[in-house]
Design an enzyme around this catalytic site. Structure first.
Site, PDB file in Angstrom:
ATOM      1  N   GLU A 273       0.751  -1.040   0.145  1.00 57.87           N
ATOM      2  CA  GLU A 273       0.031   0.025   0.055  1.00 57.87           C
ATOM      3  C   GLU A 273       0.680   1.434   0.015  1.00 57.87           C
ATOM      4  O   GLU A 273       0.546   2.210   0.910  1.00 57.87           O
ATOM      5  CB  GLU A 273      -0.905   0.245   1.104  1.00 57.87           C
ATOM      6  CG  GLU A 273      -1.887  -1.269   1.488  1.00 57.87           C
ATOM      7  CD  GLU A 273      -2.478  -0.935   2.578  1.00 57.87           C
ATOM      8  OE1 GLU A 273      -2.154  -0.608   3.705  1.00 57.87           O
ATOM      9  OE2 GLU A 273      -3.544  -1.668   2.835  1.00 57.87           O
ATOM     10  N   PRO A 274       1.779   1.594  -1.051  1.00 59.75           N
ATOM     11  CA  PRO A 274       2.663   2.591  -1.023  1.00 59.75           C
ATOM     12  C   PRO A 274       1.845   3.943  -1.408  1.00 59.75           C
ATOM     13  O   PRO A 274       0.879   3.968  -2.339  1.00 59.75           O
ATOM     14  CB  PRO A 274       3.686   2.280  -1.965  1.00 59.75           C
ATOM     15  CG  PRO A 274       2.831   1.438  -3.025  1.00 59.75           C
ATOM     16  CD  PRO A 274       1.761   0.533  -2.354  1.00 59.75           C
ATOM     17  N   GLY A 275       2.156   4.787  -0.784  1.00 53.40           N
ATOM     18  CA  GLY A 275       1.629   6.207  -0.893  1.00 53.40           C
ATOM     19  C   GLY A 275       2.501   7.370  -1.377  1.00 53.40           C
ATOM     20  O   GLY A 275       2.890   7.551  -2.569  1.00 53.40           O
ATOM     21  N   ARG A 276       3.380   7.502  -0.256  1.00 52.91           N
ATOM     22  CA  ARG A 276       4.145   8.837  -0.371  1.00 52.91           C
ATOM     23  C   ARG A 276       5.291   8.531  -1.567  1.00 52.91           C
ATOM     24  O   ARG A 276       5.805   8.988  -2.154  1.00 52.91           O
ATOM     25  CB  ARG A 276       4.937   8.970   0.907  1.00 52.91           C
ATOM     26  CG  ARG A 276       5.582  10.203   0.986  1.00 52.91           C
ATOM     27  CD  ARG A 276       6.557  10.125   2.236  1.00 52.91           C
ATOM     28  NE  ARG A 276       5.777   9.854   3.434  1.00 52.91           N
ATOM     29  CZ  ARG A 276       5.300  10.686   4.243  1.00 52.91           C
ATOM     30  NH1 ARG A 276       5.494  11.996   4.104  1.00 52.91           N
ATOM     31  NH2 ARG A 276       4.525  10.307   5.344  1.00 52.91           N
ATOM     32  N   CYS A 342      -3.930  33.390   8.399  1.00 53.21           N
ATOM     33  CA  CYS A 342      -3.676  34.237   9.853  1.00 53.21           C
ATOM     34  C   CYS A 342      -3.293  33.221  10.729  1.00 53.21           C
ATOM     35  O   CYS A 342      -4.237  33.027  11.728  1.00 53.21           O
ATOM     36  CB  CYS A 342      -4.885  35.034   9.879  1.00 53.21           C
ATOM     37  SG  CYS A 342      -5.201  36.189   8.684  1.00 53.21           S
ATOM     38  N   GLU A 343      -2.154  32.482  10.787  1.00 50.67           N
ATOM     39  CA  GLU A 343      -1.627  31.774  11.823  1.00 50.67           C
ATOM     40  C   GLU A 343      -0.182  31.797  11.423  1.00 50.67           C
ATOM     41  O   GLU A 343       0.386  32.085  10.574  1.00 50.67           O
ATOM     42  CB  GLU A 343      -1.848  30.488  11.261  1.00 50.67           C
ATOM     43  CG  GLU A 343      -3.274  29.933  11.477  1.00 50.67           C
ATOM     44  CD  GLU A 343      -3.999  29.408  12.539  1.00 50.67           C
ATOM     45  OE1 GLU A 343      -3.120  29.020  13.462  1.00 50.67           O
ATOM     46  OE2 GLU A 343      -5.084  29.433  12.585  1.00 50.67           O
TER      47      GLU A 343
HETATM   48  N1  LLP Z   1      -1.489   2.109   4.371  1.00 49.62           N
HETATM   49  C1  LLP Z   1      -2.075   2.595   5.684  1.00 49.62           C
HETATM   50  C2  LLP Z   1      -2.876   1.658   6.269  1.00 49.62           C
HETATM   51  C3  LLP Z   1      -1.853   3.502   6.155  1.00 49.62           C
HETATM   52  O1  LLP Z   1      -2.431   4.204   7.196  1.00 49.62           O
HETATM   53  C4  LLP Z   1      -0.793   4.739   5.202  1.00 49.62           C
HETATM   54  C5  LLP Z   1      -0.649   5.860   5.638  1.00 49.62           C
HETATM   55  C6  LLP Z   1      -0.459   3.854   4.024  1.00 49.62           C
HETATM   56  C7  LLP Z   1      -0.690   2.654   3.718  1.00 49.62           C
HETATM   57  C8  LLP Z   1       0.524   4.950   3.325  1.00 49.62           C
HETATM   58  O2  LLP Z   1       1.580   5.108   3.853  1.00 49.62           O
HETATM   59  P1  LLP Z   1       2.577   5.831   2.692  1.00 49.62           P
HETATM   60  O3  LLP Z   1       3.440   4.769   1.904  1.00 49.62           O
HETATM   61  O4  LLP Z   1       2.486   7.133   2.107  1.00 49.62           O
HETATM   62  O5  LLP Z   1       3.969   6.143   3.936  1.00 49.62           O
HETATM   63  N2  LLP Z   1      -0.096  12.879   6.481  1.00 49.62           N
HETATM   64  C9  LLP Z   1       1.200  12.173   6.810  1.00 49.62           C
HETATM   65  C10 LLP Z   1       1.422  10.887   6.320  1.00 49.62           C
HETATM   66  C11 LLP Z   1       0.229   9.860   7.177  1.00 49.62           C
HETATM   67  C12 LLP Z   1       0.172   8.514   6.648  1.00 49.62           C
HETATM   68  C13 LLP Z   1      -1.097   7.746   7.173  1.00 49.62           C
HETATM   69  N3  LLP Z   1      -1.294   6.526   6.791  1.00 49.62           N
HETATM   70  C14 LLP Z   1       2.425  12.999   6.246  1.00 49.62           C
HETATM   71  O6  LLP Z   1       2.176  14.029   5.397  1.00 49.62           O
HETATM   72  O7  LLP Z   1       3.472  12.777   6.132  1.00 49.62           O
END
Ligand code: LLP
Length: 417
Positions: A273-276, A342-343
């Site tokens: 589940e990659p996001g970032r 405004c913060e």
């Molecule tokens: N799977 C689950 C269950 C998650 O909770 C997350 C992220 C991911 C996958 C994806 O993780 P990644 O590959 O993107 O690291 N808003 C924060 C990051 C919060 C991540 C929450 N969960 C930031 O801007 O750094």
């Protein structure tokens, strides 16, 4: 690696000058690179190609439906955390049997929606949720495919706000209790156990926490298998870090190489589940310098992007490179790059060395493709930014800039006023 580079002194998104995009679409503006998105996505596919696998992009990082479509078209899936994300995934063309659904607070309405759409599996975070899904599936005369999200109690050594896999966190089921929950799940009539899930945190810059967590999960998978509970999908979560400043995170192939000895010959389908690590460095936030303000002790570069557009610096004290869109030979100054909100916490950078700029010039806030637009808001009644996708020489609006009308959408003035 990404495709935002200087050519002839001008920052380009692939083959398009960023200045041209800023002039055409206005600022603040999120610009994404198609080649970078695809490259990062394919790096995961390749890394896990020795196993049956699904790369379920974590939509919370960037939920634009055009971006979801890109991954859907290339065989990817989606990791979602709300009914809204399921809706977006489907609208982006994601087949429902490649959607996995996590989150500690799934509502009845969301569970019904997910069941109706026949998603691949629910990543269940508590006993109460398991029982609730069983009840709703029973009412709908369906069997709910379920994985339990186990909390392996492993320290991902990342920012405390984005660490999730420790016992003290609200996520998942403590690993030592999970066996009992699986036994319960196996007994529930409207539940079909199909998988196991873990996710320990985000922006992780070492392979070892993933290995430690997976070993614990595998011990459970083995125990379950001895008791006749067969696991088909092993969801290892997301969390690989990216380079914002000088981090040297592992690449998807490093991760896969570290995990392969534990995963091989088990007949499991691996879900990641990659996001970032897919969208983070595939996007930038382009902003215009509005004013230069000097006080006795400080210089402020006031730009037109604020914490409502990119909250990461304010929220996590996160570092994002800030580059001039046109390279200059000007002297370097030290300034706070701040937005119009405004913060006092509204900043993109503090005490940052930047090239001197003039009002009207553009800056690019780098690594803004993940948790950028998706965390943006309308705070201070600021319409949210536009989003653009660049592919080679082509560019296309993938989300219109909001208008003042959009700000009022849904608001109602009661008759008694
Ligand atoms: N799977 C689950 C269950 C998650 O909770 C997350 C992220 C991911 C996958 C994806 O993780 P990644 O590959 O993107 O690291 N808003 C924060 C990051 C919060 C991540 C929450 N969960 C930031 O801007 O750094």
């Amino acid at each position: 690696m990404h495709f935002f580079r200087y050519k002839n002194g001008e920052l380009h998104a692939e083959d398009v000058p960023v200045r041209e995009l800023a002039e055409t679409y206005g600022t603040p503006l999120f610009v994404y690179s198609h080649a970078t998105l695809l490259r990062h996505f394919m790096a995961y596919k390749k890394a896990f190609s020795d196993f049956p696998h699904i790369i379920c992009f974590a939509m919370k990082a960037n939920s634009n439906s055009a971006i979801v479509r890109l991954f859907a078209k290339n065989g990817g899936g989606a990791d979602v955390v709300s009914g809204g994300e399921i809706y977006r995934a489907l609208r982006g063309g994601m087949p429902s049997n490649r959607i996995v659904y996590a989150g500690v607070g799934k509502t009845e309405k969301e569970i019904r929606f997910a069941l109706k759409e026949k998603i691949l599996m629910f990543n269940v975070e508590s006993e109460e949720e398991l029982v609730e899904i069983d009840r709703i599936a029973g009412l709908m005369e369906l069997k709910a495919p379920v994985a339990l999200r186990v909390n392996p109690d492993v320290d991902p050594r990342t920012h405390p706000y984005i660490s999730t896999g420790l016992e003290k966190h609200k996520f998942g089921i403590p690993i030592e209790e999970a066996f009992e929950y699986y036994k319960l799940a196996a007994k529930l009539h409207n539940i079909k156990v199909v998988g196991i899930h873990k996710h320990i945190g985000s922006q992780i810059t070492q392979v070892s926490p993933f290995v430690d967590a997976l070993k614990k999960v595998m011990a459970l998978v083995d125990k379950l298998s001895r008791c006749g509970v067969k696991i088909k999908y092993l969801d290892i979560g997301g969390g690989l870090g990216i380079t914002y400043k000088d981090e040297e995170p592992p690449m998807p192939h490093d991760l896969a190489r570290g995990l392969a000895p534990i995963l091989k010959n088990r007949g499991l389908t691996i879900i990641t589940e990659p996001g970032r690590s897919i969208t983070g460095n595939a996007g930038i936030l382009v902003t215009k310098v509005l004013y230069l303000k000097n006080t006795k002790n400080k210089r402020f570069l006031i730009v037109d992007a604020g914490m409502n557009d990119l909250v990461r610096p304010s929220f996590y004290d996160a570092y994002h490179h800030i580059l001039p869109v046109i390279k200059s030979m000007r002297k370097t100054i030290i300034a706070d790059v701040v937005g119009p909100i405004c913060e006092s916490g509204d900043f993109m950078a503090k005490d940052r060395e930047v090239k001197a700029v003039k009002p009207g010039e553009f800056l690019s806030v780098m690594s803004a493709g993940a948790y950028g637009f998706s965390m943006s808001s309308n705070y201070n009644s600021r319409p949210r930014a536009a989003e653009i996708l660049v592919k080679g020489k082509e560019h296309s609006l993938i989300r219109k800039r909001e208008t003042y009308n959009d700000l009022l959408r849904g608001e109602v003035i009661p008759r008694f006023l």
